[in-house]
Design an enzyme around this catalytic site. Structure first.
Site, short mmCIF file in Angstrom:
data_model
loop_
_atom_site.label_atom_id
_atom_site.label_comp_id
_atom_site.label_asym_id
_atom_site.label_seq_id
_atom_site.Cartn_x
_atom_site.Cartn_y
_atom_site.Cartn_z
N GLY A 95 0.74 -1.16 0.10
CA GLY A 95 0.03 -0.14 -0.09
C GLY A 95 1.13 1.20 0.39
O GLY A 95 1.80 1.48 0.03
N GLY A 97 2.64 3.31 1.27
CA GLY A 97 3.93 3.76 2.30
C GLY A 97 4.00 4.72 2.74
O GLY A 97 3.84 5.86 3.79
N ARG A 98 4.42 6.00 1.95
CA ARG A 98 4.57 7.67 2.11
C ARG A 98 3.72 7.86 0.82
O ARG A 98 4.72 9.08 1.28
CB ARG A 98 5.94 7.04 2.22
CG ARG A 98 6.60 6.62 1.19
CD ARG A 98 8.08 6.68 0.75
NE ARG A 98 8.88 5.71 -0.05
CZ ARG A 98 9.76 5.92 -0.44
NH1 ARG A 98 10.76 6.69 0.60
NH2 ARG A 98 10.23 5.21 -1.08
N GLY A 136 7.64 6.27 6.73
CA GLY A 136 6.41 7.16 5.16
C GLY A 136 7.65 8.77 5.17
O GLY A 136 6.89 9.83 4.26
N ARG A 186 3.88 13.94 -6.85
CA ARG A 186 3.74 13.19 -8.13
C ARG A 186 3.01 11.99 -8.91
O ARG A 186 1.96 13.62 -8.60
CB ARG A 186 4.61 12.41 -8.63
CG ARG A 186 3.95 11.18 -7.73
CD ARG A 186 5.00 10.08 -7.58
NE ARG A 186 4.41 9.20 -6.60
CZ ARG A 186 4.67 7.32 -6.55
NH1 ARG A 186 5.86 7.11 -6.63
NH2 ARG A 186 3.72 6.87 -6.16
N ARG A 193 -1.53 -0.19 -9.61
CA ARG A 193 -0.86 -0.72 -10.57
C ARG A 193 -1.31 -1.97 -10.17
O ARG A 193 -2.53 -2.82 -9.68
CB ARG A 193 -0.29 -1.16 -8.63
CG ARG A 193 0.84 0.43 -8.84
CD ARG A 193 0.91 0.94 -7.27
NE ARG A 193 1.10 1.77 -6.58
CZ ARG A 193 1.77 2.18 -7.05
NH1 ARG A 193 2.78 1.89 -6.72
NH2 ARG A 193 2.69 3.77 -6.94
N ASP A 262 3.66 -4.44 -7.98
CA ASP A 262 3.14 -3.10 -7.00
C ASP A 262 4.13 -2.30 -7.50
O ASP A 262 3.46 -1.02 -7.04
CB ASP A 262 3.37 -3.41 -5.45
CG ASP A 262 4.90 -3.42 -5.08
OD1 ASP A 262 5.63 -4.28 -5.72
OD2 ASP A 262 5.19 -2.42 -3.95
N ASN A 263 5.04 -1.91 -8.53
CA ASN A 263 5.15 -0.64 -9.17
C ASN A 263 5.50 -0.82 -10.77
O ASN A 263 4.99 0.03 -11.49
CB ASN A 263 7.04 -0.85 -9.03
CG ASN A 263 7.63 -0.66 -7.65
OD1 ASN A 263 6.62 -0.28 -6.47
ND2 ASN A 263 8.76 -1.07 -7.32
P1 AMP Z 1 8.79 0.26 -3.03
O1 AMP Z 1 9.80 -0.90 -3.98
O2 AMP Z 1 9.98 1.86 -3.49
O3 AMP Z 1 7.81 0.77 -4.20
O4 AMP Z 1 8.51 0.28 -2.06
C1 AMP Z 1 7.15 -1.07 -1.82
C2 AMP Z 1 6.86 -1.11 -0.41
O5 AMP Z 1 7.44 -0.06 1.00
C3 AMP Z 1 5.41 0.31 -0.97
O6 AMP Z 1 4.31 0.40 -0.17
C4 AMP Z 1 5.43 1.34 -0.47
O7 AMP Z 1 4.80 2.79 -0.19
C5 AMP Z 1 6.27 1.05 1.14
N1 AMP Z 1 7.60 2.06 1.18
C6 AMP Z 1 9.08 2.51 1.14
N2 AMP Z 1 9.77 3.07 2.13
C7 AMP Z 1 9.35 3.56 2.94
C8 AMP Z 1 9.43 4.48 3.32
N3 AMP Z 1 9.99 4.94 3.86
N4 AMP Z 1 7.90 4.67 4.59
C9 AMP Z 1 6.92 3.86 4.32
N5 AMP Z 1 6.72 2.81 3.29
C10 AMP Z 1 7.41 2.88 2.26
MG MG Z 2 6.71 0.91 -5.10
#
Ligand code: AMP
Ligand code: MG
Length: 499
Positions: A95, A97-98, A136, A186, A193, A262-263
């Protein structure tokens, strides 16, 4: 400090389309304020699209709204839930997360009277119920990279989320060491996704799965609604867009770095910039993400991974599509579509107009010659336009890039024969090739230089780079140094998932 609603002079009118899906799909919440935010950079072309007067970007209101310190009165901020496969393994619930979705703004389309709604997200705006162990936040380093790359992709003509602005704060965020914090605004028509669909499929919630699919079709693929099996058609369209997107990445040497489901954008956009990279010296097995020890997301793997991800989406959509053969049929477009898109993009990169048998082999041979001595990917294509039908001193610029000159010379003989087969005209070909082979890409070291200056509150390099990368195919001879191979010191630069 409390986040409070802002009655602002900012003339924004957020609509809240995603909210209509209902509360199972998201959590309403307020961004977490940051200390003393300040503007770092804006994208003038996006400001124009959203009809935001550049003069307001220097106002307190603008900085407050796009740092998340205040919520615009028309916005109902939320974080969305999704799941996904990470590095090939089911990761369960993830989800935003930030990232916090502020809502949708209307963007005018260039040269058209129509306008479109675009989602506006603040990335790095504080924790959400989906943050898991994360804080976050996003650091300045990764935010500058996301801002510049989003805008560079737009310049290259590659589908991508965009970045409206970066706001900084001297508040520190802990990564391997403490780093300055930033928030990127952004935008994309949608941030939904593949993993958003997988979420409902793996939680065995067919109603929500259908609701999400209908939402996507209604808002983004309305032409599919009247077809016999709209969900199969949706899959087919996403498969095609994904194949096309990956083909475009391969042709400019872009590596995403974390192609987890998820990306993956349901609209075929480049999404979630993290440890991405552009190829310098050509190495098909290059891994841009330091954390990807197995090389799952190496350059040469991207086409297959795109297909793997489409399979994961197909699995999730299967209850709606209704039968495996129909899903297989949609998936089967991937290889054909990838190969034809790739060749269609490669042919003009070599300055060829017509299709002849043997072209693929000619292209592959050039890539092989490049790979044997890691010739710079971008320059090897850009400078190829200097090759004339008869040998000339001009070609030394290309020969200088290669250590294995004999191999190159052998290849040039074939290339010249091929040019002759379509009576190619040197001057015309050179102009055409420069329209598709970028001179400027966001090399890691260029981003790094902009980041280091930004750490010292000098944002001039971010702005200069953004401006250069807006027109990556233009000669811009005053910026020649930005088109060179990376200096030796850059070999130690590495990027990981930590951002
Ligand atoms: P990403 O691989 O960067 O797309 O991140 C994978 C998951 O981790 C996604 O759900 C992001 O929202 C979460 N996420 C990445 N970095 C952070 C962070 N610093 N704080 C909270 N959630 C994060
Ligand atoms: Mg991501």
């Amino acid at each position: 400090m409390n986040t409070s609603e802002l009655k602002t002079q900012l003339n924004l009118n957020f609509q809240n389309r995603f909210s209509r899906l209902g509360s199972q799909f998201y959590t309403h919440l307020q961004p977490t304020p940051v200390k003393s935010p300040y503007l770092i950079a804006v994208s003038p072309s996006l400001l124009k699209q959203f009809e935001i007067d550049p003069a307001v970007t220097n106002t307190r209101d603008f900085v407050e709204v796009f740092s998340g310190n205040r919520v615009h009165h028309s916005s109902k901020p939320l974080a969305t839930v999704y799941s996904g496969h990470q590095f090939g393994v089911w990761a369960g619930q993830l989800g935003d997360g930030r990232a916090i979705l502020l809502g949708d703004l209307n963007a005018s389309r260039a040269h058209e009277t129509q306008s479109d709604l675009h989602e506006i997200q603040l990335k790095g705006a504080g924790t959400t119920p989906y943050s898991r162990m994360g804080d976050g936040r996003a650091v300045l380093r990764s935010s500058v990279r996301e801002f510049l790359c989003s805008e560079a992709m737009a310049g290259l003509g590659i589908p991508s989320s965009r970045a409206l602005c970066i706001i900084g704060s001297d508040q520190y965020t802990m990564r391997e060491m403490p780093e300055k914090t930033a928030i990127v605004t952004r935008t994309a028509p949608s941030f939904i996704r593949f993993g958003s669909f997988e979420h409902w499929y793996y939680n065995n919630k067919p109603e929500q799965l259908q609701q999400l699919a209908d939402f996507v079709i209604d808002n983004y693929y309305p032409h599919l609604k009247e077809l016999a099996n709209p969900y199969q058609e949706l899959l087919k369209e996403v498969v095609k867009r994904t194949a096309e997107l990956v083909a475009q990445w391969q042709c400019v040497g872009f590596m995403h770095g974390v192609l987890n489901t998820d990306n993956m954008s349901i609209l075929g956009l480049t999404l979630d910039y993290g440890p991405f990279g552009f190829m310098d010296g050509f190495d098909p097995s290059h891994i841009c993400n330091h954390s990807d020890s197995q090389g799952r997301y190496a350059y040469q793997m991207q086409p297959r991974i795109g297909q793997w991800n489409c399979h994961a989406l197909a699995q999730a959509l299967l209850p709606l599509i209704g039968d495996v053969d129909a899903a297989q049929d949609a998936l089967s477009c991937y290889v054909e579509h990838y190969e034809s898109s790739y060749l269609k993009k490669l042919r003009p990169k070599f300055g060829l107009r017509i299709e002849l048998p043997g072209d693929q082999d000619l292209f592959d041979s050039y890539l092989d010659v490049m790979a044997t001595t890691k010739t710079d990917f971008t320059l090897a294509f850009r400078i190829l336009s200097k090759i004339t039908s008869q040998a000339s001193p001009q070609e030394n610029a290309l020969r200088d890039l290669f250590i294995n000159r004999d191999e190159l010379d052998q290849w040039l003989i074939r290339y010249r024969q091929r040019l002759q087969q379509e009576n190619s005209i040197d001057a015309e070909r050179s102009v055409q090739m420069n329209l598709v082979n970028p001179k400027f890409i966001l090399r890691n070291y260029l981003a790094q230089q902009a980041i280091e200056k930004a750490e010292q509150k000098d944002f001039s390099e971010i702005n200069r780079l953004r401006q250069i990368l807006e027109n990556p195919y233009a000669e811009q001879s005053e910026f020649e140094s930005y088109a060179q191979q990376p200096p030796d010191w850059t070999a130690q630069l590495s990027v990981s998932c930590s951002s």
